[in-house]
Design a protein around this motif. Structure first.
Motif: not given
Lengths: 118, 114
Positions: A37, A40-43, A88
């Protein structure tokens, strides 16, 4: 209650080190996932597994490998850590069934590992 | 290709008001599920609601409901009577039954104004 445990909450490693991120679930789920994660890119899906010793590449597998020797454990391996792998990392498990099998359990997540590569 | 798009990076809503978060998706499969997950500051991901693609009826969970438009490949989340505890990142996700692959959107950060 389903428990998905990631071995470390925070981790700091040096460039070039081999890094192991461990994930253990206690609900006998067939499906396990590793995501990273980033703001700005999400998962983004790195790898997933639908059974012991089975693994499938996600959308961003480069620089990573995985191991699933036992049903409850799914390990993410960074063979040679690089600074662009600072992120993350979230592990998740579930039991979705697939074709011909009943949907059983939605995705349950661990608390995440914040990895910093310096 | 399986994709999920959330076009609203951030939204704000007054406490007690209603807010709708947008999500569009694409899949070539006919057998799939859609989900909304919430990630509060504690960063623990929590399932909010799910929708089976074969069901025409929109899913509802207390103050949370979805507007599932299959032909348009749209899956929006409506939160009624917004509460301060609803403040979080919200992720839309799709699961393809063919390969058990789950893909997430980039998320929408929801702020609740007191």
């Amino acid at each position: 209650d389903v428990k998905v445990t990631q071995s470390s909450r925070y981790l700091v490693k040096r460039t070039g080190e081999k890094v192991f991120l461990e994930c253990v679930q206690d609900m006998d789920h067939e499906n396990m996932f590793w995501y990273r994660q980033d703001p700005g890119l999400g998962l983004r899906l790195i790898y997933f597994s639908y059974d012991v010793k089975m693994k499938e590449k996600g959308d961003i597998p480069e620089g990573y490998s995985v191991s699933r020797e036992k049903k409850e454990r799914f390990s993410l391996i960074l063979e040679s850590a690089s600074t662009n792998q600072t992120s993350m990392y979230l592990c998740a498990s579930g039991a979705f069934g697939g074709i011909g099998r009943p949907y059983n359990s939605p995705l349950h997540f661990g608390n995440g590992t914040r990895l910093t590569v310096t | 290709a399986q994709t999920v798009t959330q076009s609203q990076p951030e939204m704000s809503v007054q406490e007690a008001e209603t807010v709708t978060l947008s999500c569009t998706y694409d899949t070539s499969e006919s057998d799939y599920y859609l989900f909304w997950y919430k990630q509060p500051p504690s960063r623990q991901m929590i399932l909010v609601i799910r929708q089976e693609a074969y069901k025409q009826q929109n899913a509802t969970e207390n103050r949370f409901s979805v507007n599932f438009q299959k032909a348009a490949k749209s899956f929006s989340l409506k939160i009624s009577d917004s509460q301060l505890g609803d403040a979080a990142m919200y992720f839309c996700a799709s699961l393809q039954n063919r390969d058990d692959k789950i893909i997430f959107g980039k998320g929408t950060r929801l702020h609740i104004l007191p």
